[in-house]
Design a protein around this motif. Structure first.
Motif, PDB file in Angstrom:
ATOM      1  N   GLU A   1       0.826  -1.209   0.000  1.00 50.38           N
ATOM      2  CA  GLU A   1       0.000   0.000   0.000  1.00 50.38           C
ATOM      3  C   GLU A   1       0.862   1.261   0.000  1.00 50.38           C
ATOM      4  O   GLU A   1       0.565   2.231  -0.700  1.00 50.38           O
ATOM      5  CB  GLU A   1      -0.954   0.001   1.207  1.00 50.38           C
ATOM      6  CG  GLU A   1      -2.025  -1.060   1.137  1.00 50.38           C
ATOM      7  CD  GLU A   1      -2.915  -0.915  -0.092  1.00 50.38           C
ATOM      8  OE1 GLU A   1      -3.533   0.151  -0.257  1.00 50.38           O
ATOM      9  OE2 GLU A   1      -2.969  -1.875  -0.893  1.00 50.38           O
ATOM     10  N   ILE A   2       1.931   1.257   0.773  1.00 51.74           N
ATOM     11  CA  ILE A   2       2.844   2.406   0.814  1.00 51.74           C
ATOM     12  C   ILE A   2       3.502   2.598  -0.553  1.00 51.74           C
ATOM     13  O   ILE A   2       3.601   3.724  -1.045  1.00 51.74           O
ATOM     14  CB  ILE A   2       3.900   2.217   1.931  1.00 51.74           C
ATOM     15  CG1 ILE A   2       3.234   2.343   3.304  1.00 51.74           C
ATOM     16  CG2 ILE A   2       5.042   3.228   1.780  1.00 51.74           C
ATOM     17  CD1 ILE A   2       4.119   1.915   4.466  1.00 51.74           C
ATOM     18  N   CYS A   3       3.932   1.510  -1.170  1.00 52.42           N
ATOM     19  CA  CYS A   3       4.561   1.602  -2.497  1.00 52.42           C
ATOM     20  C   CYS A   3       3.582   2.160  -3.526  1.00 52.42           C
ATOM     21  O   CYS A   3       3.950   2.994  -4.354  1.00 52.42           O
ATOM     22  CB  CYS A   3       5.093   0.244  -2.937  1.00 52.42           C
ATOM     23  SG  CYS A   3       6.564  -0.281  -2.030  1.00 52.42           S
ATOM     24  N   LYS A   4       2.335   1.705  -3.475  1.00 52.71           N
ATOM     25  CA  LYS A   4       1.322   2.226  -4.403  1.00 52.71           C
ATOM     26  C   LYS A   4       1.131   3.721  -4.207  1.00 52.71           C
ATOM     27  O   LYS A   4       0.996   4.475  -5.173  1.00 52.71           O
ATOM     28  CB  LYS A   4      -0.003   1.497  -4.204  1.00 52.71           C
ATOM     29  CG  LYS A   4      -0.034   0.092  -4.719  1.00 52.71           C
ATOM     30  CD  LYS A   4      -1.381  -0.556  -4.398  1.00 52.71           C
ATOM     31  CE  LYS A   4      -1.387  -2.027  -4.692  1.00 52.71           C
ATOM     32  NZ  LYS A   4      -2.637  -2.676  -4.240  1.00 52.71           N
ATOM     33  N   GLU A   5       1.122   4.157  -2.965  1.00 53.33           N
ATOM     34  CA  GLU A   5       0.952   5.585  -2.658  1.00 53.33           C
ATOM     35  C   GLU A   5       2.139   6.395  -3.180  1.00 53.33           C
ATOM     36  O   GLU A   5       1.972   7.470  -3.744  1.00 53.33           O
ATOM     37  CB  GLU A   5       0.807   5.766  -1.143  1.00 53.33           C
ATOM     38  CG  GLU A   5       0.352   7.125  -0.722  1.00 53.33           C
ATOM     39  CD  GLU A   5      -1.074   7.444  -1.106  1.00 53.33           C
ATOM     40  OE1 GLU A   5      -1.358   8.647  -1.298  1.00 53.33           O
ATOM     41  OE2 GLU A   5      -1.908   6.533  -1.221  1.00 53.33           O
TER      42      GLU A   5
END
Length: 195
Positions: free
Chosen positions: A60-64
């Motif tokens: 999720e952090i990488c997608k953000e």
């Protein structure tokens, strides 16, 4: 009783904060469940293990990050290129100032990546995307004749490294003029070198 989506969101938010403050090793699913207000067995309904939660949160952090690295060129012109580059950096700095947990948890993932190739591969993909975004922006700037095509890859890499290192210094609590540093970096890469 909370609905499933609310509980799932609360688990992620709580894990994000606790992992950033205590680290992965010193945070248990039981601690997260207690903070959320659910039983430890209930948290297993959402995540089979702490490793699964760590991996999900990382994704999720990488997608953000990837979403934030996508630049909109539609309103960039010869006249406003410098201002748009400044805004990109200022926005990143403001976001990091508003989320004191981001750099801490990201450093946890960097440490994890040093021991786990799966995380390292994903981090390298994110980094490559970040470098590509700046490179593509400079290619566009060349196309609209806002800059020459001299050393655009180096210029893109420089801005990427500067904004990344600003985040690292912010993590340590160093009180520097981050927006001033970003402005100097942008002015430096836009300055044409005399022949």
């Amino acid at each position: 009783m909370r609905n499933r989506e609310e509980t799932f969101k609360k688990i992620l938010e709580t894990a994000y904060v606790m992992f950033s403050e205590k680290g992965f090793d010193k945070t248990s699913l039981s601690m997260i469940a207690t903070e959320v207000g659910i039983s430890k067995p209930a948290i297993y309904y959402y995540f089979k293990s702490k490793d699964e939660l760590i991996e999900y949160l990382f994704d999720e952090i990488c997608k953000e990050i990837e979403l934030g690295n996508t630049f909109d060129y539609s309103d960039i012109t010869k006249i406003n290129l410098k201002q748009k580059l400044l805004e990109i950096g200022y926005q990143s700095i403001d976001e990091q100032n508003s989320d004191t947990h981001f750099n801490k948890i990201f450093n946890q993932y960097m440490l994890l990546a040093s021991r786990d190739e799966k995380y390292m591969t994903r981090l390298l993909d994110v980094q490559a995307g970040y470098l590509k975004s700046y490179h593509d922006l400079f290619i566009y700037a060349v196309e609209i004749e806002a800059i020459s095509d001299t050393d655009i890859e180096l210029k893109a890499h420089m801005l990427t490294m500067v904004i990344d290192n600003i985040g690292n210094f912010m993590l340590t609590g160093s009180k520097l003029d981050y927006k001033g540093i970003w402005k100097e970096a942008v002015e430096s890469v836009l300055r044409e070198q005399p022949l």
